[in-house]
Design a protein around this motif. Structure first.
Motif, PDB file in Angstrom:
ATOM      1  N   ARG A  84       0.856  -1.187   0.000  1.00 42.02           N
ATOM      2  CA  ARG A  84       0.000   0.000   0.000  1.00 42.02           C
ATOM      3  C   ARG A  84       0.893   1.238   0.000  1.00 42.02           C
ATOM      4  O   ARG A  84       2.074   1.149   0.315  1.00 42.02           O
ATOM      5  CB  ARG A  84      -0.901   0.004   1.239  1.00 42.02           C
ATOM      6  N   PRO A  85       0.334   2.412  -0.318  1.00 43.55           N
ATOM      7  CA  PRO A  85       1.136   3.642  -0.233  1.00 43.55           C
ATOM      8  C   PRO A  85       1.725   3.803   1.165  1.00 43.55           C
ATOM      9  O   PRO A  85       1.121   3.382   2.163  1.00 43.55           O
ATOM     10  CB  PRO A  85       0.123   4.742  -0.551  1.00 43.55           C
ATOM     11  N   TRP A  91      -1.922   6.708   8.579  1.00 42.08           N
ATOM     12  CA  TRP A  91      -3.340   7.054   8.611  1.00 42.08           C
ATOM     13  C   TRP A  91      -4.121   6.037   9.445  1.00 42.08           C
ATOM     14  O   TRP A  91      -5.001   6.408  10.231  1.00 42.08           O
ATOM     15  CB  TRP A  91      -3.904   7.105   7.194  1.00 42.08           C
ATOM     16  N   ARG A  92      -3.813   4.770   9.277  1.00 50.43           N
ATOM     17  CA  ARG A  92      -4.515   3.695   9.993  1.00 50.43           C
ATOM     18  C   ARG A  92      -4.418   3.884  11.502  1.00 50.43           C
ATOM     19  O   ARG A  92      -5.368   3.575  12.234  1.00 50.43           O
ATOM     20  CB  ARG A  92      -3.882   2.350   9.594  1.00 50.43           C
ATOM     21  N   ASP A  93      -3.302   4.414  11.991  1.00 50.25           N
ATOM     22  CA  ASP A  93      -3.050   4.482  13.428  1.00 50.25           C
ATOM     23  C   ASP A  93      -3.382   5.836  14.054  1.00 50.25           C
ATOM     24  O   ASP A  93      -3.115   6.037  15.244  1.00 50.25           O
ATOM     25  CB  ASP A  93      -1.572   4.148  13.708  1.00 50.25           C
ATOM     26  N   LEU A  94      -3.947   6.764  13.302  1.00 44.98           N
ATOM     27  CA  LEU A  94      -4.250   8.076  13.867  1.00 44.98           C
ATOM     28  C   LEU A  94      -5.261   7.952  15.008  1.00 44.98           C
ATOM     29  O   LEU A  94      -6.241   7.218  14.901  1.00 44.98           O
ATOM     30  CB  LEU A  94      -4.807   9.011  12.789  1.00 44.98           C
ATOM     31  N   PRO A  95      -5.029   8.670  16.110  1.00 41.38           N
ATOM     32  CA  PRO A  95      -5.951   8.572  17.250  1.00 41.38           C
ATOM     33  C   PRO A  95      -7.245   9.325  16.990  1.00 41.38           C
ATOM     34  O   PRO A  95      -7.275  10.280  16.206  1.00 41.38           O
ATOM     35  CB  PRO A  95      -5.160   9.232  18.382  1.00 41.38           C
ATOM     36  N   PRO A  96      -8.336   8.908  17.652  1.00 41.80           N
ATOM     37  CA  PRO A  96      -9.593   9.653  17.529  1.00 41.80           C
ATOM     38  C   PRO A  96      -9.561  10.920  18.366  1.00 41.80           C
ATOM     39  O   PRO A  96      -8.668  11.108  19.213  1.00 41.80           O
ATOM     40  CB  PRO A  96     -10.634   8.661  18.066  1.00 41.80           C
ATOM     41  N   ARG A  97     -10.523  11.776  18.153  1.00 36.97           N
ATOM     42  CA  ARG A  97     -10.641  12.983  18.953  1.00 36.97           C
ATOM     43  C   ARG A  97     -10.796  12.622  20.428  1.00 36.97           C
ATOM     44  O   ARG A  97     -11.476  11.666  20.777  1.00 36.97           O
ATOM     45  CB  ARG A  97     -11.822  13.824  18.473  1.00 36.97           C
ATOM     46  N   ARG A 372     -12.401  11.123  13.574  1.00 42.08           N
ATOM     47  CA  ARG A 372     -11.110  11.303  12.910  1.00 42.08           C
ATOM     48  C   ARG A 372     -11.286  12.177  11.668  1.00 42.08           C
ATOM     49  O   ARG A 372     -12.393  12.500  11.275  1.00 42.08           O
ATOM     50  CB  ARG A 372     -10.513   9.944  12.527  1.00 42.08           C
ATOM     51  N   HIS A 373     -10.165  12.506  11.049  1.00 46.50           N
ATOM     52  CA  HIS A 373     -10.177  13.255   9.793  1.00 46.50           C
ATOM     53  C   HIS A 373     -11.038  12.506   8.773  1.00 46.50           C
ATOM     54  O   HIS A 373     -11.036  11.278   8.723  1.00 46.50           O
ATOM     55  CB  HIS A 373      -8.737  13.394   9.275  1.00 46.50           C
ATOM     56  N   TYR A 374     -11.775  13.251   7.937  1.00 44.24           N
ATOM     57  CA  TYR A 374     -12.737  12.614   7.041  1.00 44.24           C
ATOM     58  C   TYR A 374     -12.086  11.640   6.054  1.00 44.24           C
ATOM     59  O   TYR A 374     -12.737  10.706   5.567  1.00 44.24           O
ATOM     60  CB  TYR A 374     -13.562  13.671   6.295  1.00 44.24           C
ATOM     61  N   LEU A 375     -10.802  11.822   5.728  1.00 42.10           N
ATOM     62  CA  LEU A 375     -10.144  10.896   4.794  1.00 42.10           C
ATOM     63  C   LEU A 375      -9.755   9.579   5.453  1.00 42.10           C
ATOM     64  O   LEU A 375      -9.453   8.616   4.744  1.00 42.10           O
ATOM     65  CB  LEU A 375      -8.899  11.555   4.193  1.00 42.10           C
ATOM     66  N   ARG A 380      -8.324   3.701   5.200  1.00 40.81           N
ATOM     67  CA  ARG A 380      -8.295   2.396   5.867  1.00 40.81           C
ATOM     68  C   ARG A 380      -8.771   1.264   4.962  1.00 40.81           C
ATOM     69  O   ARG A 380      -8.474   0.096   5.219  1.00 40.81           O
ATOM     70  CB  ARG A 380      -9.159   2.445   7.136  1.00 40.81           C
ATOM     71  N   HIS A 381      -9.525   1.600   3.906  1.00 42.81           N
ATOM     72  CA  HIS A 381     -10.062   0.561   3.022  1.00 42.81           C
ATOM     73  C   HIS A 381      -9.189   0.299   1.792  1.00 42.81           C
ATOM     74  O   HIS A 381      -9.550  -0.547   0.961  1.00 42.81           O
ATOM     75  CB  HIS A 381     -11.469   0.938   2.560  1.00 42.81           C
ATOM     76  N   ILE A 382      -8.087   1.013   1.649  1.00 43.09           N
ATOM     77  CA  ILE A 382      -7.219   0.776   0.497  1.00 43.09           C
ATOM     78  C   ILE A 382      -6.716  -0.675   0.534  1.00 43.09           C
ATOM     79  O   ILE A 382      -6.166  -1.134   1.533  1.00 43.09           O
ATOM     80  CB  ILE A 382      -6.023   1.751   0.497  1.00 43.09           C
ATOM     81  N   SER A 383      -6.905  -1.381  -0.568  1.00 42.66           N
ATOM     82  CA  SER A 383      -6.585  -2.806  -0.612  1.00 42.66           C
ATOM     83  C   SER A 383      -5.105  -3.061  -0.830  1.00 42.66           C
ATOM     84  O   SER A 383      -4.340  -2.172  -1.214  1.00 42.66           O
ATOM     85  CB  SER A 383      -7.380  -3.482  -1.729  1.00 42.66           C
ATOM     86  N   ARG A 384      -4.736  -4.314  -0.628  1.00 45.28           N
ATOM     87  CA  ARG A 384      -3.362  -4.736  -0.867  1.00 45.28           C
ATOM     88  C   ARG A 384      -3.092  -4.809  -2.370  1.00 45.28           C
ATOM     89  O   ARG A 384      -3.992  -4.687  -3.207  1.00 45.28           O
ATOM     90  CB  ARG A 384      -3.105  -6.089  -0.206  1.00 45.28           C
ATOM     91  N   ALA A 385      -1.830  -5.035  -2.715  1.00 47.48           N
ATOM     92  CA  ALA A 385      -1.397  -5.032  -4.124  1.00 47.48           C
ATOM     93  C   ALA A 385      -2.188  -6.047  -4.939  1.00 47.48           C
ATOM     94  O   ALA A 385      -2.404  -7.180  -4.508  1.00 47.48           O
ATOM     95  CB  ALA A 385       0.096  -5.329  -4.202  1.00 47.48           C
TER      96      ALA A 385
END
Length: 535
Positions: A84-85, A91-97, A372-375, A380-385
């Protein structure tokens, strides 16, 4: 830059013990207040080996309530992360508000390490740092408090620290051959670090350089910096909230035709009557890019059947190649209600292996996503190669429905164009085949489809009160679509506008556009399609 962090600063145990009880109480109280705040705290720890990054994280975990904290430490990317990029794992690990996220070995590791080892040029490093700065600005604009700590030791101090750790049986594991190799390359690392800090220390995401040789000095500096920043940010966010509430009330009053003192004063200076309401001057409705589409395009049933069959066959072969060579695809479907997005998606996936794709239907965000940020929910749903991710509505909701319905403030949806372009640029640079479709129908065609749905028992569930309300704002949505295409149709991620009054024509155009783009993406990897498909 680092000379001020090599002065031998120290705090005695007596001085440390005198202030820590009150400081600890202040921090735990602030953390409880943070739990109900509208922003997360992001702490980035970097620095020379042995300067106390891990110990600092442990200290915060000991002092604060760990239920509202998370720690993310990164080494070499795993197979899942490499597919993945590079930003995906962060992005996956960003904490919530309301929570604190601590990051070690963060997004700064790659540019600093690669430059120190001379694997990248200064220009390449600067490009990576610019992307990081944009990432942090995006999070800060969304409200995040970002604090970055560089734990520093001079060259001699680092050597003493490493030797001291090696002599302790329970600490020796911390020192590796790589740490000593980095020490030998100390000047290279410091040069890369100095450039990094200089280029990425901003008011919204400042670096704090902390002298790391004395544990008590290091700890107090960290804890007090965090405390002071939390106090300032909580106060600033509270002031901002009150200001936005006032602005919202004034805007409501203006829309209702009532006089607002500040507005009245401004208009009076302009020579207008204060109670006459706001002057409103705007251009008449102008044509948009959607008006240029030929909505009469259609296909005869026989031609449709043949092109769908050929398109599915071609896509089946190309998708197997993409899986084998690790070429991912992201398909984005936007369009009017009843525009035919679902039908077009079904024609695409009918040619794919069900194990290799996923369709993400995007609705109103969940509580987890709103925190979290809207993006975040799209990253989180970006798939593997080699896999295919299909978004049935997407991140473009920010500049469409959220703009028109007032769910996002003007400053939020205006900056979203740049945020979206940056997101899609990372997908494209990673080699992802990105196709974006706007399925366009006319108001008359939409009404006909609404009526047909209403009269068809197994389709009636698709029609909602919201669909009818949206028709009343057709011109507003059309203007938003025009702006979206103007600002986000880039060379690497162009929009495909689909004339969808004819379902047959629309489905063929979507399918053939994707197969063409997938073939182009495979060729860019140096794959001989004719030879590969013949095997």
């Amino acid at each position: 830059m680092f000379r001020t962090a090599e002065l031998g600063r120290k705090i005695s145990r007596k001085e440390f013990d005198a202030v820590t009880p009150a400081l600890r109480t202040e921090l735990i109280t602030l953390q409880q207040t943070l739990r109900h705040a509208d922003f997360p705290v992001i702490l980035v720890f970097a620095g020379v080996d042995g300067a106390g990054k891990g110990e600092s994280i442990n200290l915060l975990s000991e002092w604060l309530d760990p239920r509202w904290m998370s720690t993310s430490a990164y080494g070499d990317p795993s197979d899942e992360e490499r597919e993945r990029p590079s930003a995906w794992r962060y992005w996956r690990d960003l904490p919530p508000r309301g929570c604190i996220g601590m990051f070690m070995g963060s997004w700064y590791s790659a540019p600093v390490m690669d430059r120190a080892w001379e694997r990248i040029s200064l220009a390449e490093m600067d490009e990576q740092l610019a992307r990081i700065a944009h990432f942090e600005k995006m999070l800060a604009d969304d409200g995040a408090l970002i604090l970055k700590f560089w734990m520093h030791l001079g060259r001699d101090a680092q050597r003493r620290r490493l030797r001291k750790l090696e002599k302790k049986p329970h600490e020796a594991w911390r020192v590796t051959k790589r740490d000593w190799k980095h020490w030998e390359m100390y000047d290279n690392f410091i040069a890369a670090a100095e450039r990094t800090i200089r280029m990425t220390s901003d008011g919204h995401a400042p670096w704090t350089i902390i002298e790391g040789e004395d544990v008590r000095y290091r700890s107090l500096t960290l804890l007090m910096t965090l405390r002071d920043a939390l106090v300032r940010h909580l106060e600033a966010r509270d002031l901002r909230r009150k200001l936005l509430e006032t602005v919202k009330k004034d805007e409501s009053a203006v829309r209702a035709g009532r006089s607002v003192p500040a507005v009245a004063k401004t208009r009076k200076r302009a020579g207008a009557q204060a109670d006459a309401g706001l002057l409103s001057v705007s251009l008449p409705q102008q044509p948009t890019i959607l008006d240029a589409l030929d909505m009469s395009l259609d296909l005869e049933p026989a031609e449709y059947a043949e092109r769908i069959r050929a398109g599915r066959s071609r896509l089946a072969g190309l998708s197997r190649l993409a899986r084998a060579y690790g070429v991912s695809s992201v398909l984005v479907f936007e369009g009017w209600d009843a525009g035919g997005k679902g039908g077009a998606i079904r024609r695409v996936v009918s040619a794919l292996d069900a194990r290799e794709y996923k369709v993400i239907p995007t609705a109103a965000p969940t509580d987890e996503e709103k925190a979290r940020h809207y993006l975040w929910r799209f990253w989180r749903h970006i798939s593997r190669a080699g896999r295919v991710t299909i978004y049935d509505r997407s991140w473009y909701g920010r500049v469409l429905v959220e703009r028109v319905e007032g769910f996002a403030r003007t400053d939020e949806w205006m900056r979203a164009y740049a945020e979206i372009n940056a997101f899609e640029e990372q997908l494209s640079e990673f080699g992802t085949v990105l196709c974006k479709y706007w399925l366009h129908i006319t108001p008359d065609e939409q009404m006909a489809r609404f009526t047909a749905r209403q009269n068809t028992p197994w389709k009636a569930w698709k029609l909602t009160d919201e669909d009818w309300r949206n028709r009343e704002k057709w011109d507003q949505y059309q203007d938003a679509v025009n702006d979206m295409i103007e600002r986000t149709s880039t060379r690497n991620a162009p929009w495909t506008l689909v004339e969808a009054n004819s379902k047959r024509y629309a489905r063929v155009k979507v399918l053939e556009t994707y197969t063409d783009q997938l073939a182009k993406g495979l060729k860019a990897r140096g794959i001989n399609l004719k030879k590969a498909l013949a095997v």
